[in-house]
Design a protein around this motif. Sequence first.
Motif, PDB file in Angstrom:
ATOM      1  N   ILE A  49     -10.994  -9.133  -7.161  1.00  0.00           N
ATOM      2  CA  ILE A  49      -9.734  -9.657  -6.620  1.00  0.00           C
ATOM      3  C   ILE A  49      -8.610  -8.634  -6.577  1.00  0.00           C
ATOM      4  CG2 ILE A  49     -10.319 -11.998  -7.334  1.00  0.00           C
ATOM      5  CD1 ILE A  49      -8.225 -11.814  -9.485  1.00  0.00           C
ATOM      6  N   PHE A  50      -8.889  -7.391  -6.990  1.00  0.00           N
ATOM      7  CA  PHE A  50      -7.849  -6.369  -7.034  1.00  0.00           C
ATOM      8  C   PHE A  50      -7.080  -6.212  -5.714  1.00  0.00           C
ATOM      9  CE2 PHE A  50      -6.327  -2.032  -6.475  1.00  0.00           C
ATOM     10  CZ  PHE A  50      -5.468  -1.922  -7.550  1.00  0.00           C
ATOM     11  N   PRO A  51      -7.760  -6.070  -4.564  1.00  0.00           N
ATOM     12  CA  PRO A  51      -6.996  -5.885  -3.321  1.00  0.00           C
ATOM     13  C   PRO A  51      -6.077  -7.074  -3.011  1.00  0.00           C
ATOM     14  CG  PRO A  51      -9.296  -5.324  -2.984  1.00  0.00           C
ATOM     15  CD  PRO A  51      -9.195  -5.976  -4.330  1.00  0.00           C
ATOM     16  N   PHE A  52      -6.566  -8.283  -3.255  1.00  0.00           N
ATOM     17  CA  PHE A  52      -5.766  -9.476  -3.004  1.00  0.00           C
ATOM     18  C   PHE A  52      -4.572  -9.549  -3.956  1.00  0.00           C
ATOM     19  CE2 PHE A  52      -4.838 -14.023  -3.637  1.00  0.00           C
ATOM     20  CZ  PHE A  52      -4.510 -14.356  -2.336  1.00  0.00           C
ATOM     21  N   LEU A  53      -4.811  -9.248  -5.226  1.00  0.00           N
ATOM     22  CA  LEU A  53      -3.744  -9.273  -6.222  1.00  0.00           C
ATOM     23  C   LEU A  53      -2.676  -8.235  -5.886  1.00  0.00           C
ATOM     24  CD1 LEU A  53      -2.737 -10.547  -8.836  1.00  0.00           C
ATOM     25  CD2 LEU A  53      -4.166  -8.929 -10.100  1.00  0.00           C
ATOM     26  N   GLN A  54      -3.101  -7.050  -5.454  1.00  0.00           N
ATOM     27  CA  GLN A  54      -2.139  -6.021  -5.050  1.00  0.00           C
ATOM     28  C   GLN A  54      -1.314  -6.479  -3.855  1.00  0.00           C
ATOM     29  OE1 GLN A  54      -2.195  -4.291  -8.016  1.00  0.00           O
ATOM     30  NE2 GLN A  54      -1.315  -2.831  -6.593  1.00  0.00           N
ATOM     31  N   LEU A  55      -1.938  -7.145  -2.912  1.00  0.00           N
ATOM     32  CA  LEU A  55      -1.225  -7.681  -1.750  1.00  0.00           C
ATOM     33  C   LEU A  55      -0.139  -8.654  -2.194  1.00  0.00           C
ATOM     34  CD1 LEU A  55      -1.098  -8.107   1.437  1.00  0.00           C
ATOM     35  CD2 LEU A  55      -2.569 -10.070   0.990  1.00  0.00           C
ATOM     36  N   LEU A  56      -0.485  -9.565  -3.106  1.00  0.00           N
ATOM     37  CA  LEU A  56       0.502 -10.528  -3.598  1.00  0.00           C
ATOM     38  C   LEU A  56       1.650  -9.823  -4.318  1.00  0.00           C
ATOM     39  CD1 LEU A  56      -1.661 -13.474  -5.008  1.00  0.00           C
ATOM     40  CD2 LEU A  56      -0.664 -13.224  -2.733  1.00  0.00           C
ATOM     41  N   LYS A  57       1.327  -8.827  -5.130  1.00  0.00           N
ATOM     42  CA  LYS A  57       2.364  -8.101  -5.875  1.00  0.00           C
ATOM     43  C   LYS A  57       3.286  -7.338  -4.928  1.00  0.00           C
ATOM     44  CE  LYS A  57      -0.078  -7.550 -10.250  1.00  0.00           C
ATOM     45  NZ  LYS A  57      -0.688  -6.602 -11.197  1.00  0.00           N
ATOM     46  N   GLU A  58       2.710  -6.710  -3.923  1.00  0.00           N
ATOM     47  CA  GLU A  58       3.528  -5.974  -2.953  1.00  0.00           C
ATOM     48  C   GLU A  58       4.394  -6.927  -2.134  1.00  0.00           C
ATOM     49  OE1 GLU A  58       0.910  -3.397  -0.740  1.00  0.00           O
ATOM     50  OE2 GLU A  58       0.276  -2.378  -2.577  1.00  0.00           O
ATOM     51  N   ALA A  59       3.848  -8.085  -1.797  1.00  0.00           N
ATOM     52  CA  ALA A  59       4.621  -9.083  -1.064  1.00  0.00           C
ATOM     53  C   ALA A  59       5.792  -9.575  -1.904  1.00  0.00           C
ATOM     54  CB  ALA A  59       3.721 -10.251  -0.662  1.00  0.00           C
ATOM     55  N   LEU A  60       5.555  -9.821  -3.179  1.00  0.00           N
ATOM     56  CA  LEU A  60       6.625 -10.283  -4.061  1.00  0.00           C
ATOM     57  C   LEU A  60       7.702  -9.205  -4.216  1.00  0.00           C
ATOM     58  CD1 LEU A  60       7.722 -12.487  -5.933  1.00  0.00           C
ATOM     59  CD2 LEU A  60       6.343 -11.498  -7.771  1.00  0.00           C
ATOM     60  N   ALA A  61       7.280  -7.969  -4.402  1.00  0.00           N
ATOM     61  CA  ALA A  61       8.230  -6.870  -4.576  1.00  0.00           C
ATOM     62  C   ALA A  61       9.101  -6.671  -3.336  1.00  0.00           C
ATOM     63  CB  ALA A  61       7.485  -5.580  -4.916  1.00  0.00           C
ATOM     64  N   SER A  62       8.523  -6.894  -2.175  1.00  0.00           N
ATOM     65  CA  SER A  62       9.280  -6.702  -0.934  1.00  0.00           C
ATOM     66  C   SER A  62       9.853  -8.016  -0.393  1.00  0.00           C
ATOM     67  CB  SER A  62       8.402  -6.027   0.119  1.00  0.00           C
ATOM     68  OG  SER A  62       7.276  -6.819   0.413  1.00  0.00           O
ATOM     69  N   LYS A  63       9.661  -9.096  -1.168  1.00  0.00           N
ATOM     70  CA  LYS A  63      10.167 -10.417  -0.788  1.00  0.00           C
ATOM     71  C   LYS A  63       9.679 -10.837   0.602  1.00  0.00           C
ATOM     72  CE  LYS A  63      14.296 -10.276  -3.740  1.00  0.00           C
ATOM     73  NZ  LYS A  63      13.535 -10.031  -4.883  1.00  0.00           N
ATOM     74  N   GLU A  64       8.367 -10.741   0.772  1.00  0.00           N
ATOM     75  CA  GLU A  64       7.708 -11.107   2.020  1.00  0.00           C
ATOM     76  C   GLU A  64       6.677 -12.210   1.759  1.00  0.00           C
ATOM     77  OE1 GLU A  64       8.238 -10.009   5.101  1.00  0.00           O
ATOM     78  OE2 GLU A  64       9.682  -8.442   4.593  1.00  0.00           O
ATOM     79  N   MET A  65       6.457 -13.059   2.742  1.00  0.00           N
ATOM     80  CA  MET A  65       5.429 -14.082   2.656  1.00  0.00           C
ATOM     81  C   MET A  65       4.057 -13.464   2.947  1.00  0.00           C
ATOM     82  SD  MET A  65       7.244 -17.262   4.623  1.00  0.00           S
ATOM     83  CE  MET A  65       7.596 -16.318   6.096  1.00  0.00           C
TER      84      MET A  65
END
Length: 108
Positions: free
Chosen positions: A87-103
Motif C-alpha cells: 500500500i506504500f504508493p497509495f499511502l504516499q498519494l494520500l499524504k501528498e494530497a493532504l500536504a497540498s490540500k488536494e482531493m
Amino acid sequence: MMLYKFQCKKSADVLMLGDLTQRIFDIIGRPLEPKGIFLIEQLAEAIRKLEDAIALDEKVRAAAMQDLENKKADTEKPSALRLRQRIFPFLQLLKEALASKEMVIWGV
C-alpha cells in the motif's frame, strides 16, 4: 479483474488491482465503488487507519516469524510481501494530497 486509478493534482497517479483496492477500502472502512473521491477532511483518518493496519501487520508477522524460529519446522512462512509494501504508493498519494490540500479521485 478491475484496475483502479487514483489521482491527485500534486502527485503521480497510482494504479491498483481490485483485490488490493478492496483490502485498502476495508481497512479504511469505506465501500469501494467504481468512482469516488476522498475529500481533504477524510484524508487524515484514512492515513491513520492505514498506518495502524501496517503496524498491526508487522506485529503479527514478527510473532509468526518468532514462532517459526522456535519450532524450527518446515511450516509455511508468512508471505514475503508485506502490507507496507503493497500500500506504500497509495499511502504516499494520500499524504501528498493532504500536504497540498488536494482531493483524491478514483475511477475504473
